[in-house]
Write a protein that holds these residues in place. Structure first.
Motif, PDB file in Angstrom:
ATOM      1  N   GLN A  35      16.960   8.254  50.901  1.00  0.00           N
ATOM      2  CA  GLN A  35      17.764   8.576  49.724  1.00  0.00           C
ATOM      3  C   GLN A  35      19.221   8.844  50.075  1.00  0.00           C
ATOM      4  O   GLN A  35      20.063   8.968  49.178  1.00  0.00           O
ATOM      5  N   THR A  36      19.517   8.932  51.372  1.00  0.00           N
ATOM      6  CA  THR A  36      20.888   9.178  51.822  1.00  0.00           C
ATOM      7  C   THR A  36      21.225   8.218  52.961  1.00  0.00           C
ATOM      8  O   THR A  36      20.328   7.657  53.607  1.00  0.00           O
ATOM      9  N   LYS A  37      22.530   8.047  53.207  1.00  0.00           N
ATOM     10  CA  LYS A  37      22.967   7.192  54.316  1.00  0.00           C
ATOM     11  C   LYS A  37      22.497   7.767  55.648  1.00  0.00           C
ATOM     12  O   LYS A  37      22.155   7.013  56.573  1.00  0.00           O
ATOM     13  N   ARG A  38      22.453   9.080  55.745  1.00  0.00           N
ATOM     14  CA  ARG A  38      21.982   9.724  56.973  1.00  0.00           C
ATOM     15  C   ARG A  38      20.532   9.350  57.246  1.00  0.00           C
ATOM     16  O   ARG A  38      20.162   9.039  58.387  1.00  0.00           O
ATOM     17  N   GLN A  39      19.698   9.372  56.213  1.00  0.00           N
ATOM     18  CA  GLN A  39      18.298   8.996  56.384  1.00  0.00           C
ATOM     19  C   GLN A  39      18.162   7.511  56.718  1.00  0.00           C
ATOM     20  O   GLN A  39      17.332   7.124  57.549  1.00  0.00           O
ATOM     21  N   GLU A  40      18.984   6.682  56.084  1.00  0.00           N
ATOM     22  CA  GLU A  40      18.953   5.244  56.384  1.00  0.00           C
ATOM     23  C   GLU A  40      19.297   4.989  57.849  1.00  0.00           C
ATOM     24  O   GLU A  40      18.604   4.228  58.540  1.00  0.00           O
ATOM     25  N   ASP A  41      20.362   5.628  58.338  1.00  0.00           N
ATOM     26  CA  ASP A  41      20.771   5.446  59.736  1.00  0.00           C
ATOM     27  C   ASP A  41      19.680   5.935  60.689  1.00  0.00           C
ATOM     28  O   ASP A  41      19.422   5.313  61.732  1.00  0.00           O
ATOM     29  N   HIS A  42      19.047   7.040  60.322  1.00  0.00           N
ATOM     30  CA  HIS A  42      17.972   7.562  61.169  1.00  0.00           C
ATOM     31  C   HIS A  42      16.812   6.576  61.252  1.00  0.00           C
ATOM     32  O   HIS A  42      16.246   6.345  62.330  1.00  0.00           O
ATOM     33  N   LEU A  43      16.453   5.963  60.123  1.00  0.00           N
ATOM     34  CA  LEU A  43      15.357   4.997  60.126  1.00  0.00           C
ATOM     35  C   LEU A  43      15.702   3.778  60.978  1.00  0.00           C
ATOM     36  O   LEU A  43      14.844   3.239  61.688  1.00  0.00           O
ATOM     37  N   ARG A  44      16.943   3.334  60.913  1.00  0.00           N
ATOM     38  CA  ARG A  44      17.358   2.196  61.740  1.00  0.00           C
ATOM     39  C   ARG A  44      17.232   2.541  63.225  1.00  0.00           C
ATOM     40  O   ARG A  44      16.789   1.714  64.030  1.00  0.00           O
ATOM     41  N   ASP A  45      17.618   3.764  63.584  1.00  0.00           N
ATOM     42  CA  ASP A  45      17.466   4.203  64.977  1.00  0.00           C
ATOM     43  C   ASP A  45      15.988   4.311  65.351  1.00  0.00           C
ATOM     44  O   ASP A  45      15.588   3.958  66.466  1.00  0.00           O
ATOM     45  N   LEU A  46      15.192   4.786  64.404  1.00  0.00           N
ATOM     46  CA  LEU A  46      13.759   4.938  64.650  1.00  0.00           C
ATOM     47  C   LEU A  46      13.118   3.586  64.952  1.00  0.00           C
ATOM     48  O   LEU A  46      12.212   3.476  65.789  1.00  0.00           O
ATOM     49  N   GLY A  47      13.596   2.540  64.272  1.00  0.00           N
ATOM     50  CA  GLY A  47      13.043   1.207  64.471  1.00  0.00           C
ATOM     51  C   GLY A  47      13.305   0.623  65.848  1.00  0.00           C
ATOM     52  O   GLY A  47      12.705  -0.388  66.223  1.00  0.00           O
ATOM     53  N   SER A  80       9.598  13.122  62.963  1.00  0.00           N
ATOM     54  CA  SER A  80      10.983  12.711  62.792  1.00  0.00           C
ATOM     55  C   SER A  80      11.327  12.537  61.314  1.00  0.00           C
ATOM     56  O   SER A  80      12.395  12.952  60.850  1.00  0.00           O
ATOM     57  N   LEU A  81      10.416  11.931  60.556  1.00  0.00           N
ATOM     58  CA  LEU A  81      10.639  11.757  59.117  1.00  0.00           C
ATOM     59  C   LEU A  81      10.713  13.109  58.410  1.00  0.00           C
ATOM     60  O   LEU A  81      11.541  13.312  57.511  1.00  0.00           O
ATOM     61  N   LYS A  82       9.856  14.023  58.835  1.00  0.00           N
ATOM     62  CA  LYS A  82       9.864  15.360  58.241  1.00  0.00           C
ATOM     63  C   LYS A  82      11.165  16.085  58.562  1.00  0.00           C
ATOM     64  O   LYS A  82      11.754  16.757  57.698  1.00  0.00           O
ATOM     65  N   LYS A  83      11.642  15.932  59.786  1.00  0.00           N
ATOM     66  CA  LYS A  83      12.877  16.594  60.204  1.00  0.00           C
ATOM     67  C   LYS A  83      14.060  16.135  59.362  1.00  0.00           C
ATOM     68  O   LYS A  83      14.917  16.944  58.969  1.00  0.00           O
ATOM     69  N   PHE A  84      14.108  14.837  59.057  1.00  0.00           N
ATOM     70  CA  PHE A  84      15.216  14.295  58.274  1.00  0.00           C
ATOM     71  C   PHE A  84      14.923  14.308  56.768  1.00  0.00           C
ATOM     72  O   PHE A  84      15.710  13.787  55.985  1.00  0.00           O
ATOM     73  N   GLU A  85      13.773  14.902  56.401  1.00  0.00           N
ATOM     74  CA  GLU A  85      13.375  15.043  54.999  1.00  0.00           C
ATOM     75  C   GLU A  85      13.356  13.698  54.276  1.00  0.00           C
ATOM     76  O   GLU A  85      13.762  13.581  53.115  1.00  0.00           O
ATOM     77  N   THR A  86      12.876  12.676  54.982  1.00  0.00           N
ATOM     78  CA  THR A  86      12.794  11.333  54.412  1.00  0.00           C
ATOM     79  C   THR A  86      11.466  11.165  53.679  1.00  0.00           C
ATOM     80  O   THR A  86      10.401  11.443  54.237  1.00  0.00           O
TER      81      THR A  86
END
Length: 221
Positions: A35-47, A80-86
């Motif tokens: 829902q945020t750019k921060r969460q999007e960037d985190h998911l890209r790093d996670l991948g 990790s998803l929980k930490k970033f509240e994704t």
């Protein structure tokens, strides 16, 4: 001749299903929605982590993405998803096992399937053909169901696109079956003439244009 071709297609499809299942035994699938750019960037790093892969392209803010995680990294991914509240939802605890079951069901082409089974089949095809298939969502229905678009492209983005949509009308189940059969033939058929279409065209196939009506039609007579 047709029965022989049918058995050949079924055999090849089953082999693909077996290979895919072996690769993804115990792997979990999650639907994530940044829902945020921060969460999007985190998911890209996670991948980028070993054992983590996205289906249908990179995650984008406001869009559903589907991620497959190996058993070794699942806890890490969830934490990790929980930490970033994704926002996330576990949609399949074992992609390999359920994927094989769906594949074996679909190649018989002698029954109609519910929406979950159709979406699972699309996922299995995208996992089994990462060099050809992109599975993405192009929006949501009125009742909030994902509209999955399967794109088939063997390398060039400049070729003409053939668009195919199915099940605009709720009870026309045969149309989604035809769409799925076209996907199966384009991806799994050994026929040289069929495969030649991929050299000339890209295919964008929407097997379920009206998921709300389709689900309703399965629940009513």
């Amino acid at each position: 001749m047709l029965p022989i071709v049918g058995r050949t297609v079924g055999f090849i499809s089953t082999l693909i299903g077996l290979t895919t299942s072996a690769m993804y035994d115990g792997h979990s699938m999650l639907r994530v929605t940044p829902q945020t750019k921060r969460q999007e960037d985190h998911l890209r790093d996670l991948g980028k982590h070993q054992g983590v892969s996205f289906i249908g392209g990179d995650p984008l803010v406001g869009d559903h993405s589907h991620v497959i995680a190996s058993p070794q990294v699942l806890d890490f991914v969830l934490e990790s998803l929980k930490k970033f509240e994704t926002e996330h939802l576990l949609t399949n605890p074992d992609v390999g096992r359920s994927g094989l079951e769906r594949m074996e069901g679909y190649i018989s082409w002698d029954a109609y399937y519910d929406l979950d089974s159709i979406n699972q089949y699309l996922t299995v095809q995208s996992v089994g053909h990462p060099d050809l298939v992109t599975l993405t969502t192009i929006g949501k229905s009125f009742e909030g169901r994902d509209l999955f678009l399967l794109k088939i492209n063997n390398g060039s983005t400049t070729k003409p696109i053939i668009w195919i949509d199915s099940n605009i009308h709720a009870r026309e189940w045969i149309s989604s079956a035809v769409g799925l059969y076209l996907i199966d033939q384009l991806l799994n058929s050994p026929d040289i003439e069929i495969q030649a279409y991929l050299d000339d065209f890209n295919f964008h196939i929407l097997p379920m244009a009206n998921p709300d009506g389709f689900v309703f039609s399965h629940l009513t007579v």
